[in-house]
Scaffold this motif. Structure first.
Motif, PDB file in Angstrom:
ATOM      1  N   UNK A   1       3.791  49.133  12.921  1.00 59.72           N
ATOM      2  CA  UNK A   1       4.368  50.537  13.016  1.00 59.72           C
ATOM      3  C   UNK A   1       5.961  50.687  12.872  1.00 59.72           C
ATOM      4  N   UNK A   2       6.694  49.761  13.546  1.00 60.82           N
ATOM      5  CA  UNK A   2       7.963  50.162  13.657  1.00 60.82           C
ATOM      6  C   UNK A   2       8.707  49.641  12.194  1.00 60.82           C
ATOM      7  N   UNK A   3       8.105  48.726  11.621  1.00 62.15           N
ATOM      8  CA  UNK A   3       8.539  48.069  10.217  1.00 62.15           C
ATOM      9  C   UNK A   3       8.204  49.191   9.395  1.00 62.15           C
ATOM     10  N   UNK A   4       7.163  49.559   9.405  1.00 63.78           N
ATOM     11  CA  UNK A   4       6.655  50.745   8.430  1.00 63.78           C
ATOM     12  C   UNK A   4       7.623  51.997   8.655  1.00 63.78           C
ATOM     13  N   UNK A   5       8.142  52.321  10.009  1.00 66.40           N
ATOM     14  CA  UNK A   5       8.910  53.420  10.058  1.00 66.40           C
ATOM     15  C   UNK A   5      10.351  53.245   9.544  1.00 66.40           C
ATOM     16  N   UNK A   6      10.612  51.901   9.824  1.00 66.28           N
ATOM     17  CA  UNK A   6      12.181  51.381   9.234  1.00 66.28           C
ATOM     18  C   UNK A   6      12.089  51.589   7.627  1.00 66.28           C
ATOM     19  N   UNK A   7      10.974  50.976   6.930  1.00 62.13           N
ATOM     20  CA  UNK A   7      10.951  51.286   5.475  1.00 62.13           C
ATOM     21  C   UNK A   7      10.946  52.778   5.152  1.00 62.13           C
ATOM     22  N   UNK A   8       9.998  53.433   5.721  1.00 61.73           N
ATOM     23  CA  UNK A   8      10.145  54.882   5.450  1.00 61.73           C
ATOM     24  C   UNK A   8      11.451  55.450   5.610  1.00 61.73           C
ATOM     25  N   UNK A   9      12.277  55.233   6.474  1.00 62.04           N
ATOM     26  CA  UNK A   9      13.396  55.831   6.890  1.00 62.04           C
ATOM     27  C   UNK A   9      14.384  55.263   5.822  1.00 62.04           C
TER      28      UNK A   9
END
Length: 70
Positions: free
Chosen positions: A5-13
């Motif tokens: 989830x944090x990796x996905x959130x980072x990519x999304x940001x």
């Protein structure tokens, strides 16, 4: 699943930030192009007024020129 989830959130940001930058750049480019076109049209209009083009005043039936269609 929570580990990704944090990796996905980072990519999304990052993707959102890049998208915003791209949209701002496109807006600036469009504004610059519109300004350039406006300046070109203005220069063209001024050149026509200064040169006293033979067709100036006849297009559009200018009533103030005394040349009416009636």
């Amino acid at each position: 699943m929570s580990a990704s989830t944090p990796d996905r959130q980072t990519r999304l940001a990052l993707a959102l930030r890049e998208n915003l930058k791209r949209r701002k750049r496109q807006t600036r480019e469009r504004a610059r192009e519109a300004q350039d076109e406006s300046r070109e049209a203005e220069a063209h209009d001024r050149a026509g007024d200064v040169a006293g083009a033979p067709d100036s005043g006849t297009a559009g039936g200018d009533a103030s020129s005394g040349e009416g269609g009636a």
